[in-house]
Design a protein around this motif. Structure first.
Motif, short mmCIF file in Angstrom:
data_model
loop_
_atom_site.label_atom_id
_atom_site.label_comp_id
_atom_site.label_asym_id
_atom_site.label_seq_id
_atom_site.Cartn_x
_atom_site.Cartn_y
_atom_site.Cartn_z
N GLU A 302 7.36 -3.10 -5.60
CA GLU A 302 6.19 -3.98 -5.59
C GLU A 302 5.05 -3.40 -6.41
O GLU A 302 4.31 -4.12 -7.09
N PHE A 303 4.91 -2.09 -6.36
CA PHE A 303 3.87 -1.42 -7.13
C PHE A 303 4.09 -1.63 -8.63
O PHE A 303 3.16 -1.93 -9.39
N GLN A 304 5.35 -1.51 -9.08
CA GLN A 304 5.67 -1.72 -10.48
C GLN A 304 5.46 -3.17 -10.89
O GLN A 304 4.99 -3.46 -12.00
N ASN A 309 2.76 -7.72 -13.80
CA ASN A 309 2.24 -9.09 -13.85
C ASN A 309 1.17 -9.40 -12.83
O ASN A 309 0.81 -10.57 -12.63
N GLY A 310 0.66 -8.38 -12.15
CA GLY A 310 -0.46 -8.59 -11.23
C GLY A 310 -0.11 -9.25 -9.91
O GLY A 310 -0.99 -9.78 -9.23
N ALA A 311 1.18 -9.25 -9.53
CA ALA A 311 1.60 -9.86 -8.26
C ALA A 311 1.13 -8.98 -7.10
O ALA A 311 1.65 -7.88 -6.90
N GLY A 312 0.13 -9.44 -6.36
CA GLY A 312 -0.43 -8.64 -5.28
C GLY A 312 0.45 -8.60 -4.05
O GLY A 312 1.33 -9.43 -3.85
N TYR A 313 0.21 -7.65 -3.17
CA TYR A 313 0.97 -7.51 -1.93
C TYR A 313 0.08 -6.83 -0.89
O TYR A 313 -1.03 -6.34 -1.21
N ALA A 314 0.56 -6.82 0.33
CA ALA A 314 -0.21 -6.23 1.43
C ALA A 314 0.70 -5.38 2.30
O ALA A 314 1.92 -5.57 2.31
N VAL A 315 0.07 -4.45 3.02
CA VAL A 315 0.80 -3.60 3.96
C VAL A 315 0.10 -3.66 5.31
O VAL A 315 -1.14 -3.54 5.38
N VAL A 316 0.89 -3.84 6.36
CA VAL A 316 0.39 -3.76 7.73
C VAL A 316 1.01 -2.54 8.38
O VAL A 316 2.24 -2.46 8.52
N LEU A 317 0.19 -1.58 8.74
CA LEU A 317 0.66 -0.37 9.40
C LEU A 317 0.52 -0.55 10.91
O LEU A 317 -0.55 -0.97 11.39
N ILE A 318 1.57 -0.26 11.66
CA ILE A 318 1.62 -0.54 13.11
C ILE A 318 1.89 0.75 13.87
O ILE A 318 2.84 1.48 13.54
N ASP A 319 1.07 1.00 14.90
CA ASP A 319 1.29 2.18 15.73
C ASP A 319 1.20 1.79 17.20
O ASP A 319 0.30 1.03 17.60
N PHE A 320 2.13 2.26 18.03
CA PHE A 320 2.13 1.95 19.45
C PHE A 320 0.98 2.70 20.14
O PHE A 320 0.72 3.87 19.87
N ASP A 321 0.34 2.00 21.07
CA ASP A 321 -0.73 2.62 21.84
C ASP A 321 -0.15 3.35 23.06
O ASP A 321 0.68 2.77 23.78
N TRP A 322 -0.57 4.55 23.28
CA TRP A 322 -0.17 5.32 24.45
C TRP A 322 1.35 5.46 24.58
O TRP A 322 1.89 5.51 25.68
N PHE A 323 2.07 5.54 23.47
CA PHE A 323 3.53 5.60 23.54
C PHE A 323 4.02 6.88 24.22
O PHE A 323 5.04 6.88 24.92
N LYS A 324 3.30 7.97 24.06
CA LYS A 324 3.70 9.23 24.70
C LYS A 324 3.75 9.08 26.21
O LYS A 324 4.61 9.67 26.88
N LYS A 325 2.85 8.26 26.75
CA LYS A 325 2.85 8.06 28.21
C LYS A 325 4.12 7.36 28.67
O LYS A 325 4.61 7.61 29.78
N ILE A 408 -4.61 -4.14 1.25
CA ILE A 408 -4.03 -4.93 0.17
C ILE A 408 -3.92 -4.06 -1.08
O ILE A 408 -4.58 -3.03 -1.20
N SER A 409 -3.06 -4.50 -2.01
CA SER A 409 -2.80 -3.73 -3.22
C SER A 409 -4.02 -3.70 -4.13
O SER A 409 -4.89 -4.59 -4.08
N ASP A 410 -4.06 -2.68 -4.95
CA ASP A 410 -5.19 -2.49 -5.87
C ASP A 410 -4.63 -2.00 -7.20
O ASP A 410 -3.93 -0.98 -7.25
N LYS A 411 -4.94 -2.72 -8.29
CA LYS A 411 -4.43 -2.34 -9.60
C LYS A 411 -4.92 -0.98 -10.05
O LYS A 411 -4.33 -0.36 -10.94
N ALA A 412 -5.99 -0.51 -9.43
CA ALA A 412 -6.52 0.80 -9.80
C ALA A 412 -5.69 1.94 -9.21
O ALA A 412 -5.85 3.10 -9.60
N ASP A 413 -4.79 1.62 -8.26
CA ASP A 413 -3.96 2.66 -7.66
C ASP A 413 -3.09 3.33 -8.72
O ASP A 413 -2.55 2.66 -9.60
N GLU A 414 -2.95 4.63 -8.59
CA GLU A 414 -2.09 5.37 -9.50
C GLU A 414 -0.73 5.66 -8.89
O GLU A 414 0.22 5.99 -9.61
N LYS A 415 -0.63 5.55 -7.57
CA LYS A 415 0.63 5.81 -6.87
C LYS A 415 0.86 4.73 -5.82
O LYS A 415 -0.09 4.22 -5.22
#
Length: 449
Positions: A302-304, A309-325, A408-415
Motif C-alpha cells: 500500500e505504501f508503494q 498514484n496517491g491511493a490513500g489508506y488508513a491503519v487502525v491499531l487495536i489493543d485489549f484493555d486490562w488483558f493481563k488481568k 491515515i497515510s501521508d505522502k511525506a512518509d519515508e517508510k
C-alpha cells in the motif's frame, strides 16, 4: 617428377616386406611340430619390446604374453583351420604390454605346409594392433548397454510417473498432435495416447479456462525464442482440478514443424504443500489473522501504491484493555479464547479488501486500503462497540474492551512503518484517557509533552 621404377624391380620378398612395414603389421611364423617361431621387430614393438629382448623366441613367447582366456579361443580356431574347416585362421586377442596394460591385436594366419603324414607344419601370419578400435567398440557397447538400461528405466518410470512423457508437435498449418504420449496422459488429461496422436488440440480442452491463454503464450514464446518450454498450469479432468508442471525442449524441423520433447508432472500435492507452508508463514496460528510479517508486507504494498498514484489508506491499531488481568485471573487458555473470539468478531466487521493482523501479544492492526480518516474512525468505533458486546461461552461475566488508535497515510512518509508509529501514539493517548475509546492521530500527539 621422374618415375622411380626401382621399387618394381625389387624381388617379391622385398616388396612384401615394404608392404608389411607400411601397414605396421607384426609377422610371425610357427612350426607347429617343433615350436620354432620367427617374429619380426614390429611384433615385439607392439608389446613394448625390441626383438632382441625377446630372444630366444618360441611358441612359448606367444603363450607367455597372450591373455589366458584368448589363448583358449586361439587354440579352437587354429585347430579348426588345421582340420580344413576354415580357409584362414583369425582371432582377436589381448597381449600383455611391457607397461602392464593389455594390447589388442588381430591375429591372421594360414597354414603353408604339412608333414608327409599330413600333419600341420608351418603356419605364418600377422599381428595388427587394434587397441584403439577395440576400445571404441567397447565404449559403444557400454553406451548401448546404458541406453538400454535407460530405456527400460524410462518405460518403468513412465508407468509410475504422476504425469505424462510426451512429444508434442505444431505444424506450419497450425495443426498439432502428440506423436508419442505415455499412458499417464489419460490420467492427467482424460484422453488416450491414440486420441492425442490423432488430434493434439483435444488435450488443450482439459486446461483450466483461466490458464489456457497463458499456456498458449508460453508455447509461442518457446517456438519463437528456441528456449525450453516451462509452464505451471491447472487441468480439469472429470470435475477435479489438478496442477501440472510442464517442461520440454523444442526441436525445429526443416519443414517448419516444431517438435517438443518433455514431460508434464502432476504437482497438485506439491502445490497443496506450498499453500500450507505459505499459510503457516503468513498466518498467526492462534487467531488465523495475518501475522506481523504478512501485515508488514501488505502495508509495504500500500505504501508503494501511495507513492505511485496517491491511493490513500488508513491503519487502525487495536489493543485489549486490562488483558493481563484476564490471564492472571482465568489462565492463559482463557486469554487465548478471548483473543481468538475477538479476532473472529473483528474479521466479520471488515471489508473483503481489509487486512487484520496480529502484530503483538494482544495487539492487532487493521489495514484499510483506499480509506480516509472518517471511514477509518467509523470502522474503529464499530469495532470498539462490537467487542464490548461480545460474550464468551462459559464465561458470561467476562467482558473485554479495546482501545483503538487511527492514522491515515501521508505522502511525506519515508517508510511504511511511520503510519504505525502515528497509530500507536493515538492508541496510547486513548489508554491515558481511560481506555475503551477511539483516538485519531493529530499533530498534537507527536509532541511528547
Amino acid at each position: 617428377m621422374a618415375f622411380d621404377s626401382s621399387y618394381l624391380q625389387q624381388d617379391e620378398a622385398s616388396r612384401l616386406k615394404t608392404i608389411l612395414e607400411g601397414t605396421g603389421a607384426g609377422t610371425w611364423e610357427w612350426n607347429v611340430q617343433t615350436g620354432e617361431t620367427i617374429f619380426n621387430g614390429r611384433w615385439a614393438e607392439i608389446i613394448g619390446y625390441s626383438l632382441e629382448e625377446l630372444q630366444p623366441t618360441s611358441i612359448e613367447t606367444w603363450m607367455a604374453f597372450a591373455h589366458p582366456d584368448d589363448l583358449a579361443v586361439s587354440d579352437q580356431r587354429l585347430n579348426a583351420h588345421f582340420r580344413g574347416d576354415t580357409e584362414y585362421y583369425e582371432c582377436e586377442a589381448r597381449m600383455r604390454h611391457r607397461d602392464g596394460h593389455w594390447v589388442w591385436v588381430r591375429d591372421y594366419g594360414r597354414l603353408v605346409s604339412r608333414t608327409p603324414e599330413g600333419e600341420p607344419e608351418w603356419i605364418s601370419g600377422t599381428h595388427i594392433e587394434i587397441s584403439s578400435s577395440k576400445h571404441y567398440e567397447q565404449k559403444l557397447e557400454l553406451i548401448k548397454a546404458e541406453q538400454q538400461q535407460t530405456i527400460e528405466h524410462f518405460e518403468k518410470m513412465s508407468s509410475l510417473l504422476p504425469g505424462v512423457i510426451f512429444q508434442f508437435e505444431v505444424r506450419p498449418d497450425g495443426t498439432m498432435s502428440f506423436p508419442y504420449a505415455s499412458a499417464g496422459i489419460e490420467r492427467v488429461y482424460g484422453v488416450t495416447p491414440e486420441q492425442a496422436k490423432a488430434d493434439g488440440s483435444i488435450v488443450f480442452n482439459a486446461i483450466h479456462p483461466e490458464d489456457r491463454k497463458y499456456v498458449d503464450q508460453m508455447i509461442n514464446l518457446s517456438r519463437e525464442s528456441g528456449e525450453n518450454w516451462i509452464c505451471e498450469y491447472r487441468v480439469v479432468n472429470e470435475g477435479v482440478t489438478n496442477w501440472v508442471l510442464g517442461r520440454s525442449k523444442p526441436e525445429f524441423k526443416p519443414d517448419g514443424t516444431v517438435l517438443w520433447h518433455g514431460a508434464n508432472l502432476d504437482i497438485t500435492s506439491q502445490k497443496a504443500l506450498e499453500e500450507q507452508l505459505r499459510q503457516s508463514s503468513t498466518t498467526d496460528d492462534l487467531t488465523g489473522t495475518a501475522n506481523r510479517r504478512r501485515f508488514t508486507e501488505v502495508l509495504g504494498w500500500e505504501f508503494q501504491r501511495l507513492k505511485r498514484n496517491g491511493a490513500g489508506y488508513a491503519v487502525v491499531l487495536i489493543d485489549f484493555d486490562w488483558f493481563k488481568k484476564v490471564n492472571d485471573r482465568y489462565g492463559h487458555h482463557v486469554g487465548d479464547l478471548v483473543l481468538k473470539e475477538t479476532a473472529n468478531r473483528i474479521k466479520n466487521e471488515l471489508r473483503s479488501g481489509d487486512t487484520l493482523g496480529r502484530i503483538g501479544g494482544e495487539e492487532f492492526a487493521v489495514l484499510m486500503p483506499q480509506s480516509d480518516e472518517a471511514s477509518a474512525r467509523q470502522l474503529a468505533e464499530r469495532l470498539r462497540q462490537s467487542v464490548e458486546e461480545l460474550e464468551f461461552v462459559g464465561f458470561t461475566e467476562l467482558r473485554g474492551t479495546i482501545t483503538c488508535g487511527v492514522a491515515i497515510s501521508d505522502k511525506a512518509d519515508e517508510k511504511p512503518s511511520q503510519i504505525l508509529v502515528r497509530a500507536d501514539q493515538a492508541m496510547y493517548r486513548g489508554k491515558a484517557q481511560g481506555r475503551n475509546q477511539v483516538v485519531v492521530f493529530d499533530q498534537t500527539l507527536s509532541d511528547p509533552g
